[in-house]
Scaffold this active site. Structure first.
Site, PDB file in Angstrom:
ATOM      1  N   ASN A  50      12.411  39.495  46.280  1.00 47.19           N
ATOM      2  CA  ASN A  50      13.756  39.108  46.950  1.00 47.19           C
ATOM      3  C   ASN A  50      14.592  40.365  46.439  1.00 47.19           C
ATOM      4  O   ASN A  50      14.541  41.175  45.437  1.00 47.19           O
ATOM      5  CB  ASN A  50      14.636  38.065  46.222  1.00 47.19           C
ATOM      6  CG  ASN A  50      13.808  36.860  46.189  1.00 47.19           C
ATOM      7  OD1 ASN A  50      13.622  36.377  47.356  1.00 47.19           O
ATOM      8  ND2 ASN A  50      13.841  35.977  45.028  1.00 47.19           N
TER       9      ASN A  50
ATOM     10  N   ARG B 184      62.298  39.825  36.961  1.00 50.70           N
ATOM     11  CA  ARG B 184      61.033  39.490  36.112  1.00 50.70           C
ATOM     12  C   ARG B 184      60.641  38.088  36.667  1.00 50.70           C
ATOM     13  O   ARG B 184      61.246  37.174  36.507  1.00 50.70           O
ATOM     14  CB  ARG B 184      61.289  39.490  34.566  1.00 50.70           C
ATOM     15  CG  ARG B 184      61.649  40.689  34.071  1.00 50.70           C
ATOM     16  CD  ARG B 184      60.487  41.593  33.725  1.00 50.70           C
ATOM     17  NE  ARG B 184      59.760  41.060  32.730  1.00 50.70           N
ATOM     18  CZ  ARG B 184      59.703  40.874  31.315  1.00 50.70           C
ATOM     19  NH1 ARG B 184      60.821  41.452  30.890  1.00 50.70           N
ATOM     20  NH2 ARG B 184      58.892  40.694  30.623  1.00 50.70           N
TER      21      ARG B 184
ATOM     22  N   SER C 257      10.835  35.414  41.918  1.00 45.37           N
ATOM     23  CA  SER C 257      10.915  33.912  42.301  1.00 45.37           C
ATOM     24  C   SER C 257      10.295  33.183  40.999  1.00 45.37           C
ATOM     25  O   SER C 257       9.235  33.472  40.729  1.00 45.37           O
ATOM     26  CB  SER C 257      10.416  33.557  43.690  1.00 45.37           C
ATOM     27  OG  SER C 257      10.528  31.982  43.936  1.00 45.37           O
TER      28      SER C 257
END
Length: 424
Positions: free
Chosen positions: A300, A332, A292
């Site tokens: 984390n 198409r 962090s």
């Protein structure tokens, strides 16, 4: 391959190999080169001339990629500008002029002969899907091998099962890992099947093949020509054109999307189990990973977070691909075809990212039996001291874990008929 520079796609370096613009340009040229050689193989074009034309096409590095990208605006796709540049390159190297007499006096005219832009674009995309899918399959195989070890080793590690985020009944971590593994086995089977069915796209200007090249006697065998083309490309031959029948695109995207979803599910479990107050799992430690910028104490679960991101992003992109298929019109399409390129690229990218990160996670996943037992005891105080083989307490948890590991190592998907409905 261009250097990865996207600051908004963490983990995206794992997808660059299949999605790099230069790699896609090489795939477009590979399609055109194989088409020239297929005409020689079926007697439509002299083999000596075909080899010279194919060699003169060159590689992506021989073209102005930024220029082709800018010119794509003029025709709505990059193939038109590439064909012009490729023909001029062939003429420049083989000495052709625009409209002289003789069948081989303009070697550039043999480039893209009888094809339409969508044939080349769609086929090149299938080549890139193949490259990405092969990479995903390799990552899934390695991740599954690691997970099979976890399922077997942790088959008797007691923990609490949770339903609707609440304590349910005793299980083992091996049983949970076995559930993860069965998901990867399904993904492996889908990836393998997808690689066998990725098709070329062929139909010509209006989907009828009316402009396919003829041989020197004025006749033609389109199936022989197409068979030679697909052999050179290593793709499958479809039964009919699919310019506006986009199921092949959906099928090609399904395997990477399913893979991303499987890893997202694993990542979700790890995110919850890695909470400090639960403490049952940890992601593998690595310098700089999970830190962090403001709180030094944090670790984390970034691999799991990014896996979940990729699973959800791939699901969203699959939804957009279905919308594109629903928008297809006549022989198409207008916007539907152009709209599907970006979500197709996203599905493949996030499948590749999720698989690469998932492998890293599972090869180093840290399992903490003590917190698992402690959390189990909060609801079932005697369960941690009960033999996990006791089916009255743990049901078939041990057997489920070991069976999942056996299926994986035996190459068996969990829902194949031979195992459906059978006890572990």
């Amino acid at each position: 391959m261009a250097e990865f520079r996207d600051l908004l796609l963490p983990g995206g370096q794992h997808a660059g190999e299949a999605l790099d613009p230069e790699a896609f340009l090489d795939s477009l040229l590979q399609v055109e080169r194989a088409w020239v050689m297929a005409q020689a193989e079926t007697g439509i074009l002299d083999s000596g001339w075909a080899e010279q034309v194919a060699a003169a096409l060159g590689a992506a590095r021989d073209y102005d990629l930024p220029g082709l990208a800018a010119e794509a605006e003029a025709g709505g796709n990059p193939v038109i500008g590439l064909v012009c540049a490729a023909r001029e390159r062939v003429r420049g190297r083989l000495g052709g002029t625009e409209f002289p007499d003789g069948p081989y006096s303009d070697p550039g005219a043999w480039v893209h002969r009888g094809l339409t832009s969508q044939d080349v674009m769609d086929t090149a995309l299938m080549l890139r899907m193949r490259a990405g899918t092969e990479r995903i399959l390799a990552e899934v195989t390695a991740a599954g091998d690691a997970l099979a070890e976890i399922a077997q080793q942790q088959a008797r590690t007691p923990m609490i099962a949770r339903t609707l985020a609440q304590h349910a009944l005793p299980t083992t971590f091996g049983a949970r890992a076995g559930g993860w593994l069965d998901g990867l086995a399904e993904a492996r089977a889908e990836l393998t099947a997808s690689l066998r069915r990725l098709p070329v796209a062929i139909g010509g200007a209006a989907g009828t093949g009316a402009q396919l090249p003829r041989d020197s006697r004025g006749g033609r065998d389109p199936q022989a020509l197409l068979a030679a083309w697909v052999r050179r490309l290593g793709l499958a031959l479809p039964a009919a054109p699919w310019h506006t029948r986009r199921q092949p695109v959906l099928a090609a995207a399904q395997a990477p999307a399913l893979t991303a979803q499987c890893f997202a599910r694993i990542g979700g479990d790890v995110v919850v189990s890695a909470r400090r107050e639960i403490g049952e799992l940890s992601e593998p430690a690595a310098p700089g990973r999970g830190g962090s910028s403001a709180m030094a104490h944090k670790r984390n679960p970034v691999l799991s977070v990014l896996m979940r991101r990729s699973g959800l992003a791939a699901a969203s992109a699959m939804g957009r691909l279905h919308e594109c298929a629903a928008l297809a019109l006549e022989e198409r399409s207008d916007v539907a075809w152009h709209l599907e390129w970006e979500p197709l690229r996203e599905v493949l990218a996030h499948g590749m990212i999720a698989a690469a990160l998932g492998r890293r996670l599972l090869e180093g996943l840290e399992v903490h039996p003590e917190p698992m037992a402690r959390n189990l005891a909060l609801t079932f105080p005697e369960a941690p001291d009960t033999d996990p083989e006791d089916t009255g307490t743990y049901g078939d948890a041990v057997a489920l874990a070991l069976a999942a590991a056996r299926r994986w190592r035996g190459g068996i998907a969990p829902d194949e008929p031979a195992t459906r409905g059978a006890r572990p």
